[in-house]
Scaffold this active site. Sequence first.
Site, PDB file in Angstrom:
ATOM      1  N   LYS A 237       0.816  -1.215   0.000  1.00 33.68           N
ATOM      2  CA  LYS A 237       0.000   0.000   0.000  1.00 33.68           C
ATOM      3  C   LYS A 237       0.855   1.272   0.000  1.00 33.68           C
ATOM      4  O   LYS A 237       1.878   1.337   0.673  1.00 33.68           O
ATOM      5  CB  LYS A 237      -0.902   0.005   1.231  1.00 33.68           C
ATOM      6  N   ARG A 292      -4.216  -7.213  14.009  1.00 31.86           N
ATOM      7  CA  ARG A 292      -3.389  -6.202  14.684  1.00 31.86           C
ATOM      8  C   ARG A 292      -3.868  -4.831  14.254  1.00 31.86           C
ATOM      9  O   ARG A 292      -4.794  -4.719  13.449  1.00 31.86           O
ATOM     10  CB  ARG A 292      -1.932  -6.368  14.245  1.00 31.86           C
ATOM     11  N   VAL A 295      -1.135  -0.011   9.671  1.00 30.26           N
ATOM     12  CA  VAL A 295      -0.426   1.252   9.399  1.00 30.26           C
ATOM     13  C   VAL A 295      -1.438   2.376   9.145  1.00 30.26           C
ATOM     14  O   VAL A 295      -1.305   3.491   9.655  1.00 30.26           O
ATOM     15  CB  VAL A 295       0.486   1.082   8.153  1.00 30.26           C
TER      16      VAL A 295
END
Length: 448
Positions: A237, A292, A295
């Site tokens: 990304k 999790r 970013v």
Amino acid sequence: MFQRILVANRGEIALRVIRACKEMGIEVVAVFSEADRGAPYLDLADAAYCIGPAVSKDSYLDIKRIIAAAEIADVQAIHPGYGFLSENPHFAEVCRSCKIEFIGPPEGAMLKLGNKTEAREVARAAGVPTVPGSPGPLLDDKEALKLAREIGYPVLIKAAAGGGGKGMRVAHNDISLQTGLAQARAEAQAAFKDSTVYIEKYLEQPRHVEVQLLGDHYGNMLHLGERDCSLQRRHQKVVEETPAPGLRPEVRDAMCQAAVRLARESGYNNAGTCEFLVDKNQNYYFIEVNARLQVEHPITEMVTGLDLVKWQIRIAAGDKLPFCQDDIKNVGAAIECRINAEDPAANFRPSPGKITVWRPPGGLGVRLDTHVSAGYTVPANYDSMIAKLIVYKPTRTEAIACMRRALDEFHVEGIKTIIPLHREIFNHTSFIEGQVDTTFIERNLLSR
Ligand code: ADP
């Protein structure tokens, strides 16, 4: 609530967690490798311990050293950030067996979802569409060839334990499938110590759309809306935005509900992300869960007004979510540009070194998450992302104008960054019109 937390990470995400702890009145302990000794963000923690040499496997990935630091510092919980040990169920188990809370999902859910072929099974059990492909891990090349002919080329070979695009290979025919399988297995073995691979139909120019999840220990599982992360280079990304431009509301709602079902099916709690690919007709297919913090979590924070790191900590401490799905209101448009220390003019070669000039943008609607400043030396040992430039405005059009202005203001010398690539993206007509897919950057900007 916890009195002291250790952050088992480095760089911008370590600083992000330090900031959340400070605002919550929690003491925070940082760890660092020799390569990060003296980094300015470490001064903001209440204490900082050296956990080993620059090489990650002997520092940020070394469970024994991190647990030793946690015990010396006498913390009650560990925040793993993203990357490193954040998706390692063994680490979560070790933490909990040492009576240190791991700020993340239960290891059982991490185990199931961390393996991509098992995650596909969980998705199917939850009635969530998956990309056509292997029912489970591939047994041998013969099965792969048979399956590839059934689903039709091109196909994508993927590592069951995969992440970061490693072990991924496109195959266009029987021959490239056979060579690709051998390469993918070797790459997966080297990167994850697990050579298991599977295949999926390779979708043509899909979009990447993911759903942010947040759930507590009491059965409350909510979604915080979607993020479009289609702008990628080599399946990594580069730009993320929310809402996903042009995504039909009924498709968005169905995807968000599918993500919640999948999370429930796996016994998930805390923050997580369910990733999907979306084809031209807006059919959506599950690809993986990231168990999790991502970013790109800040763009969701901007549109929901929720601090995801604080909620992760509260959930881990046993708090109940005090809001329900109807209370979540996504307002406005947010976009994030990953600022990597790489040279776009030299095939994105990493560009570590000393930052001599750092003039960051500011103004209304601009958020910059970074641990660097002038005089900082970017070490060559870690991921090249050094900052995240985030904008937040009432509409996508205004957010794009704000990002263009912020990118113009941003001035860095001493190292190369991908800011010039971002400037091109934000001036590209197709991007401005919301015509995005995972091949956008390669097709429009790198092929010239
Ligand atoms: P990793 O965990 O290694 O990052 P993912 O499964 O999350 O791998 O996929 C990363 C990216 O690779 C996706 O965002 C997309 O661009 C591309 N990709 C993955 N699966 C497919 C597929 N079946 N068809 C086309 N592109 C895909």
